[in-house]
Design an enzyme around this catalytic site. Structure first.
Site, mmCIF file in Angstrom:
data_model
loop_
_atom_site.group_PDB
_atom_site.id
_atom_site.type_symbol
_atom_site.label_atom_id
_atom_site.label_comp_id
_atom_site.label_asym_id
_atom_site.label_seq_id
_atom_site.Cartn_x
_atom_site.Cartn_y
_atom_site.Cartn_z
ATOM 1 N N THR A 74 -41.083 25.030 -7.291
ATOM 2 C CA THR A 74 -41.298 23.669 -6.793
ATOM 3 C C THR A 74 -41.693 22.866 -8.019
ATOM 4 O OG1 THR A 74 -43.651 23.965 -6.327
ATOM 5 C CG2 THR A 74 -42.133 24.545 -4.557
ATOM 6 N N HIS A 75 -41.269 21.627 -8.088
ATOM 7 C CA HIS A 75 -41.481 20.801 -9.298
ATOM 8 C C HIS A 75 -40.903 21.498 -10.538
ATOM 9 C CE1 HIS A 75 -44.539 18.499 -6.923
ATOM 10 N NE2 HIS A 75 -44.724 19.690 -6.388
ATOM 11 N N LYS A 93 -8.149 3.699 2.422
ATOM 12 C CA LYS A 93 -7.376 4.910 2.148
ATOM 13 C C LYS A 93 -7.598 5.533 0.773
ATOM 14 C CE LYS A 93 -4.068 2.580 4.060
ATOM 15 N NZ LYS A 93 -4.852 1.893 5.129
ATOM 16 N N GLN A 147 -7.532 -2.148 4.371
ATOM 17 C CA GLN A 147 -6.573 -1.322 3.633
ATOM 18 C C GLN A 147 -7.266 -0.543 2.507
ATOM 19 O OE1 GLN A 147 -2.450 -2.672 2.909
ATOM 20 N NE2 GLN A 147 -3.001 -2.744 0.744
ATOM 21 N N SER A 188 0.818 -1.219 0.000
ATOM 22 C CA SER A 188 0.000 0.000 0.000
ATOM 23 C C SER A 188 0.851 1.268 0.000
ATOM 24 C CB SER A 188 -0.937 0.014 1.222
ATOM 25 O OG SER A 188 -0.199 -0.186 2.412
ATOM 26 N N TYR A 208 -9.033 -6.775 12.921
ATOM 27 C CA TYR A 208 -8.427 -6.331 11.657
ATOM 28 C C TYR A 208 -8.496 -7.404 10.578
ATOM 29 C CZ TYR A 208 -5.191 -4.559 8.203
ATOM 30 O OH TYR A 208 -4.661 -4.121 7.029
ATOM 31 N N GLU A 246 -20.778 21.491 -14.580
ATOM 32 C CA GLU A 246 -21.168 20.148 -15.010
ATOM 33 C C GLU A 246 -20.223 19.105 -14.428
ATOM 34 O OE1 GLU A 246 -22.289 20.140 -19.410
ATOM 35 O OE2 GLU A 246 -21.555 22.169 -19.120
ATOM 36 N N ASN A 248 -20.509 27.565 -22.341
ATOM 37 C CA ASN A 248 -20.916 26.377 -21.592
ATOM 38 C C ASN A 248 -20.453 26.425 -20.127
ATOM 39 O OD1 ASN A 248 -22.151 25.194 -23.810
ATOM 40 N ND2 ASN A 248 -20.246 24.221 -24.494
ATOM 41 N N ASN A 302 -1.836 -2.812 12.989
ATOM 42 C CA ASN A 302 -3.309 -2.744 12.960
ATOM 43 C C ASN A 302 -3.828 -1.486 13.652
ATOM 44 O OD1 ASN A 302 -2.933 -5.203 11.840
ATOM 45 N ND2 ASN A 302 -3.894 -6.396 13.477
ATOM 46 N N SER A 322 -17.411 26.181 -27.433
ATOM 47 C CA SER A 322 -17.553 24.946 -28.200
ATOM 48 C C SER A 322 -16.561 24.982 -29.352
ATOM 49 C CB SER A 322 -18.983 24.845 -28.734
ATOM 50 O OG SER A 322 -19.020 24.017 -29.886
ATOM 51 N N LYS A 371 -21.627 29.247 -28.336
ATOM 52 C CA LYS A 371 -21.802 28.562 -27.059
ATOM 53 C C LYS A 371 -20.979 29.177 -25.919
ATOM 54 C CE LYS A 371 -24.013 25.384 -26.312
ATOM 55 N NZ LYS A 371 -23.820 23.953 -26.563
HETATM 56 N N1 ARG Z 1 -1.232 -1.435 5.008
HETATM 57 C C1 ARG Z 1 -2.105 -1.927 6.035
HETATM 58 C C2 ARG Z 1 -3.452 -1.197 5.964
HETATM 59 O O1 ARG Z 1 -3.499 -0.224 5.298
HETATM 60 C C3 ARG Z 1 -1.497 -1.652 7.376
HETATM 61 C C4 ARG Z 1 -1.894 -2.624 8.430
HETATM 62 C C5 ARG Z 1 -1.355 -3.949 8.087
HETATM 63 N N2 ARG Z 1 -1.592 -4.888 9.120
HETATM 64 C C6 ARG Z 1 -1.463 -6.175 8.864
HETATM 65 N N3 ARG Z 1 -1.624 -6.950 9.857
HETATM 66 N N4 ARG Z 1 -1.225 -6.617 7.679
HETATM 67 O O2 ARG Z 1 -4.415 -1.622 6.528
#
Ligand code: ARG
Length: 466
Positions: free
Chosen positions: A159-160, A329, A326, A23, A321, A294, A289, A114, A281, A287
């Site tokens: 409204t509507h 993120k 993961q 990650s 966990y 949008e 725009n 974790n 455009s 145009k």
């Molecule tokens: N990269 C992991 C995450 O984002 C970190 C925690 C990893 N923990 C593990 N026991 N593999 O969740």
């Protein structure tokens, strides 16, 4: 290369599978949070007599150095060895060991990734939500400024998507501002969800070292410690809350965008886009725009998708966990980037709008005064239901004759009800309609002025100049 867990295994993991699980390419965004948490953990281990004061100081110094080096040189994350790190936690630990040797190898005592990843993400949101707050406040400021500049100009409300009743243009801008103020509050609530220290939970069962978690919490700026270590390592409710706050705010941005797209169209022509906020455009020379709006409306889909996708990821997980977590993120970072970019774009476009008073006021006059006509009869003692019927019939006739209330003679009025008197011709106008509104949330000019003033105070309490 040695991983954080290589002892248990006879050889290296399959390269492609390792890559699949890594990650670091995205969680390096948590770098400064991971370092901050690690410095505090070193101090907690020193206080628990796990690290000697000398070792703790060495670790702290090295981490501070690393932090400065990483912030000054993003190339550090892309270096040869870094590209083989599993995640930001492994990266920081490897860099630390490279700097201080054995002392660095003691830092992970009693701690698990974790809880560390939960801590990092919480610290990240603590430092990033204030930026979202400032960006929301900036949009609210621009809406307040448009409300102020519109003065006493009127427009129809819908409204509507059918003309409903006259309102002040300021009331329209303040309506959108009201939604963004709720969003502001929702992000405050997310900060409250975030505000729990997960450290001390270990991998799941807690830690065997005498860590003063309360002191650690206040050192890291948390006001509470999590209640349960099993829950803590698998809890990402604060991520769900954050994504929900982002998704709902995007819905508000999308509705604002939709209103402005409609109202700047040739059909409405209530507002004009600044030339700097529109696009042309490649084919049709006429145009102008509203592309940025949008796109704001379009990007709402991806943020709603991030919320829905994340909840789907969570729903099958056993407590504690799992690596599935993961997935928190990338969605969170994307939602954050999208809301900031969209808020900023919307603020720029709104700031550049000009109001076409002739068009808004023409549209605010006519049959949308029918409710006021009914109220006129109610004031003469007619039950509202009956008044509604009488005015309905009058409207039917006016539609057929392509006329409106102002075209009626007193005789015409009286042919619908003898209760109409000469004063009806003054009583039925857009200005009279808004002046009759009584409640503080209404479009009465005094109520709108008070609401604007209150909003400006809200902004200055948040250090936004109005
Ligand atoms: N990269 C992991 C995450 O984002 C970190 C925690 C990893 N923990 C593990 N026991 N593999 O969740």
């Amino acid at each position: 290369m040695a991983h954080l867990w290589s002892g248990r295994f006879a050889g290296d993991p399959d390269a492609a599978l390792f890559e699949f699980g890594a990650s670091f390419s995205f969680d390096r965004r948590l770098f400064e949070d991971d370092v901050k948490g690690s410095i505090a953990w070193a101090q907690a281990l020193r206080d628990a007599a796990v690290l000697s004061p000398g070792e703790a100081t060495k670790i702290e110094r090295a981490l501070e150095e690393l932090s400065a080096a990483g912030l000054a040189n993003p190339g550090l994350f892309a270096s040869d060895s870094a590209s083989r790190d599993e995640d930001v936690h492994s990266f920081v630990e490897r860099e630390l060991v490279a700097r201080v040797g054995d002392a660095g190898r003691r830092l992970h005592t009693g701690r698990s990734r974790n809880e560390q990843v939960s801590l990092d993400l919480r610290l990240y949101l603590k430092r990033r939500i204030p930026h979202i707050h400032r960006t929301i406040a900036e949009l609210v400021r621009v809406l307040a400024r448009q409300a102020e500049m519109s003065g006493s100009t009127l427009m129809p409300s819908y409204t509507h998507l059918r003309r409903a009743q006259p309102v002040m243009v300021a009331h329209f801008f303040l309506a959108h501002a009201a939604a963004f103020r709720r969003d502001y509050g929702r992000f405050e609530a997310v900060l409250n969800d975030v505000d729990e220290l997960p450290l001390g939970s270990g991998a799941i069962a807690g830690t065997s070292y005498s860590i003063d978690v309360k002191a650690l919490a206040s050192r890291l700026g948390f006001s509470r410690v999590v209640a349960n270590s099993i829950d803590a390592t698998g809890d990402r409710d604060f991520v769900s809350s954050f994504l929900h706050a982002c998704a709902l705010m995007m819905v508000h941005l999308s509705r604002l965008a939709e209103d402005v797209i409609l109202f700047t169209s040739e059909e409405f022509a209530f507002f004009d886009l600044a030339d700097t906020a529109a696009t042309g455009s490649s084919l049709m020379p006429q145009k102008k725009n509203p592309d940025p709006l949008e796109l704001v409306r379009g990007k709402t889909g991806r943020v709603i998708g991030r919320l829905a996708g994340w909840l789907a990821t969570m729903k099958g997980l056993p407590i504690g966990y799992s690596k599935d977590l993961q997935e928190d993120k990338e969605g969170l970072f994307e939602a954050e980037d999208t809301v900031i970019a969209s808020l900023t774009a919307a603020a720029t476009v709104i700031d550049g709008l000009t109001i076409n008073k002739a068009a808004t006021e023409a549209a605010a006059s006519g049959l949308l005064l029918a409710t006021d006509v009914a109220d006129y009869l109610v004031a003469k003692g007619v039950p509202f239901r009956d008044a509604h019927e009488i005015v309905g019939a009058l409207v039917r006739r006016l539609v057929a004759e392509q006329r409106t209330f102002t075209d009626l003679s007193v005789k015409d009025w009286q042919s619908h009800s003898p209760l109409f008197e000469a004063d009806v011709r003054d009583a039925i106008s857009p200005a009279a309609s808004i002046a009759k509104k009584r409640t503080p949330q209404s479009t009465h000019p005094d109520a709108v002025a008070a609401a604007l003033k209150e909003l400006q105070q809200w902004l200055s309490a948040r250090a936004v100049r109005t």
